[in-house]
Enzyme design. Structure first.
Site, PDB file in Angstrom:
ATOM      1  N   HIS A 208       0.786  -1.238   0.000  1.00 14.15           N
ATOM      2  CA  HIS A 208       0.000   0.000   0.000  1.00 14.15           C
ATOM      3  C   HIS A 208       0.814   1.282   0.000  1.00 14.15           C
ATOM      4  O   HIS A 208       0.262   2.359  -0.141  1.00 14.15           O
ATOM      5  CB  HIS A 208      -0.950   0.034   1.198  1.00 14.15           C
TER       6      HIS A 208
HETATM    7  N1  UDP Z   1      -4.380  -5.322   8.190  1.00 11.98           N
HETATM    8  C1  UDP Z   1      -5.723  -5.631   8.190  1.00 11.98           C
HETATM    9  N2  UDP Z   1      -6.265  -6.136   7.045  1.00 11.98           N
HETATM   10  C2  UDP Z   1      -5.518  -6.349   5.916  1.00 11.98           C
HETATM   11  C3  UDP Z   1      -4.146  -6.026   5.940  1.00 11.98           C
HETATM   12  C4  UDP Z   1      -3.604  -5.502   7.081  1.00 11.98           C
HETATM   13  O1  UDP Z   1      -6.404  -5.482   9.204  1.00 11.98           O
HETATM   14  O2  UDP Z   1      -6.075  -6.813   4.912  1.00 11.98           O
HETATM   15  C5  UDP Z   1      -3.802  -4.810   9.434  1.00 11.98           C
HETATM   16  C6  UDP Z   1      -2.522  -5.476   9.827  1.00 11.98           C
HETATM   17  O3  UDP Z   1      -2.778  -6.704  10.483  1.00 11.98           O
HETATM   18  C7  UDP Z   1      -1.902  -4.425  10.736  1.00 11.98           C
HETATM   19  C8  UDP Z   1      -2.357  -3.114  10.117  1.00 11.98           C
HETATM   20  O4  UDP Z   1      -3.446  -3.453   9.243  1.00 11.98           O
HETATM   21  O5  UDP Z   1      -2.430  -4.524  12.044  1.00 11.98           O
HETATM   22  C9  UDP Z   1      -1.271  -2.450   9.335  1.00 11.98           C
HETATM   23  O6  UDP Z   1      -1.784  -1.323   8.696  1.00 11.98           O
HETATM   24  P1  UDP Z   1      -1.260  -0.778   7.303  1.00 11.98           P
HETATM   25  O7  UDP Z   1      -0.519  -1.858   6.597  1.00 11.98           O
HETATM   26  O8  UDP Z   1      -2.433  -0.170   6.590  1.00 11.98           O
HETATM   27  O9  UDP Z   1      -0.317   0.443   7.693  1.00 11.98           O
HETATM   28  P2  UDP Z   1       1.166   0.565   8.246  1.00 11.98           P
HETATM   29  O10 UDP Z   1       1.323  -0.397   9.376  1.00 11.98           O
HETATM   30  O11 UDP Z   1       2.114   0.311   7.128  1.00 11.98           O
HETATM   31  O12 UDP Z   1       1.241   1.983   8.721  1.00 11.98           O
END
Ligand code: UDP
Length: 373
Positions: A208
């Site tokens: 993403h």
């Molecule tokens: N996550 C979720 N559904 C998905 C993919 C990821 O709930 O289909 C959760 C994942 O388990 C984690 C969080 O989203 O807890 C991570 O968020 P994201 O990847 O959007 O952002 P980042 O952590 O990179 O800021």
């Protein structure tokens, strides 16, 4: 105390869910949702799944350019902060909602507390890096998840109000992981996404980041996933809607053995990670969860803010960037296709993930004046 918490994206809802019970047990929380993520799959569904309070204020400030979005948040937040007069504004992570919450509060002279302070990729091309740096320099309390985050803050002259609290997301993952430990959960998930899922017989991927939406980057990671996927061991790719649109517009395919699925719920995401042969991701949250769950993980970025997760993984987590040959060789080393089922079953059976205690540490620290030089 009266605390305004500002959230807006999926990972912020998840972090808020980890903190909210401890916070509300002792203080009044006013919950503000900027609406940076607005659809059900990335935001709405998480309120029910994680038992989050409904927002007291919803700004509806999603979409638009970075400037438009951040400006809309600042304009929406100011009258709320003026009317609520909180003792502190709590911001999480590194999104435009973090930036707007920190800046809006600081301009009104309201103390800012930053959860996940001090993380650095040292790559100022990343919008997240800019948001983190600004939030950290405005914060009265900097809640660092790791020692390297504390060191990064010190290197920038930030020592007052810095508290090493551990990783808030680990608290929630520890609490929820017991619910997803039984591989039987895969049958229901498989039925929902239209695939048969067996432990260790699939790979889980998420993509993403903004830098991974450039056409050349999309072609590179799509190639990595296409190479990794086989009919016997498909890739389940949970794709952010914005990334999906960019992929479609560029006409890039990941091949027949990569199943593109909608963003999944939190428990489903944990379950898909735990029982996978390996995880491939550019997400900071998924990267750490994979580490806590003990799943091999390839990081599809050139840098990571989570140096400890890599260092402590005993080689199970590797930052491969978008290097196809490296990704293929690391995957063959970490998740050989022959041993997948047994490894995954052993991993789930022996899982013993403990909370970090970050939620309680944050609430306790907020009750004291910031200390340090
Ligand atoms: N996550 C979720 N559904 C998905 C993919 C990821 O709930 O289909 C959760 C994942 O388990 C984690 C969080 O989203 O807890 C991570 O968020 P994201 O990847 O959007 O952002 P980042 O952590 O990179 O800021």
């Amino acid at each position: 105390m009266k605390i305004v918490s500002v959230v807006g994206t999926r990972p912020q809802l998840i972090k808020a869910a980890a903190l909210q019970p401890a916070l509300r047990a002792r203080h009044v929380e006013v919950f503000v949702d900027t609406g940076q993520h607005w659809d059900d799959a990335l935001a709405g569904d998480f309120f029910a799944e994680l038992g989050l309070a409904r927002p007291d204020h919803a700004l509806g400030a999603g979409g638009g350019s970075h400037a438009e979005q951040t400006a809309a948040m600042l304009i929406g937040l100011e009258p709320i902060l003026v009317a609520e007069r909180p003792d502190v504004v709590l911001v999480f992570g590194d999104t435009n909602s973090t930036l707007a919450g920190a800046l809006g509060a600081a301009k009104l002279g309201i103390p800012v507390a930053h959860v996940e302070a001090g993380l650095r990729s040292f790559d100022r091309q990343m919008p997240e890096e800019l948001n983190r740096v600004v939030a950290d320099h405005l914060a009265t309390w900097s809640f660092a998840p790791t020692w390297s985050a504390v060191d990064n803050l010190r290197a920038e002259g930030i020592t007052r109000g810095v508290v090493l609290v551990g990783d808030l997301m680990q608290d929630l993952a520890a609490f929820m992981s017991a619910e997803v430990r039984d591989p039987a959960i895969l049958a229901a998930i498989g039925a929902r996404i239209g695939r048969t899922l067996e432990p260790g017989a699939y790979l889980f991927a998420t993509v993403h980041r903004q830098e991974n939406r450039a056409p050349a980057a999309m072609a590179a990671w799509a190639g990595i996933l296409a190479d990794a996927a086989t009919a016997d061991r498909p890739v389940i790719l949970s794709l952010h809607p914005g990334t999906r649109v960019a992929l479609d517009e560029a006409g890039i395919s990941c091949g027949p053995d990569v199943a593109l699925v909608q963003p999944q719920g939190y428990r489903t995401s944990l379950a898909l990670q735990l029982h996978a042969a390996a995880v491939l991701t550019d997400s900071g949250g998924v990267q750490r969860e994979a580490a806590w769950l003990g799943v091999p993980c390839l990081v599809l970025r050139g840098t990571t803010e989570w140096a400890e997760a890599v260092a402590d993984s005993a080689g199970r987590m590797v930052v491969v960037g978008l290097d196809g040959a490296r990704a293929a060789s690391e995957l063959a080393r970490l998740a050989p296709s022959t041993a997948g089922a047994e490894l995954a079953r052993d991993r789930a059976a022996s899982l013993d993930l403990r909370p970090a205690g970050a939620a309680d540490a944050i609430v306790a620290a907020l009750e004291q004046p910031p200390t340090g030089a």
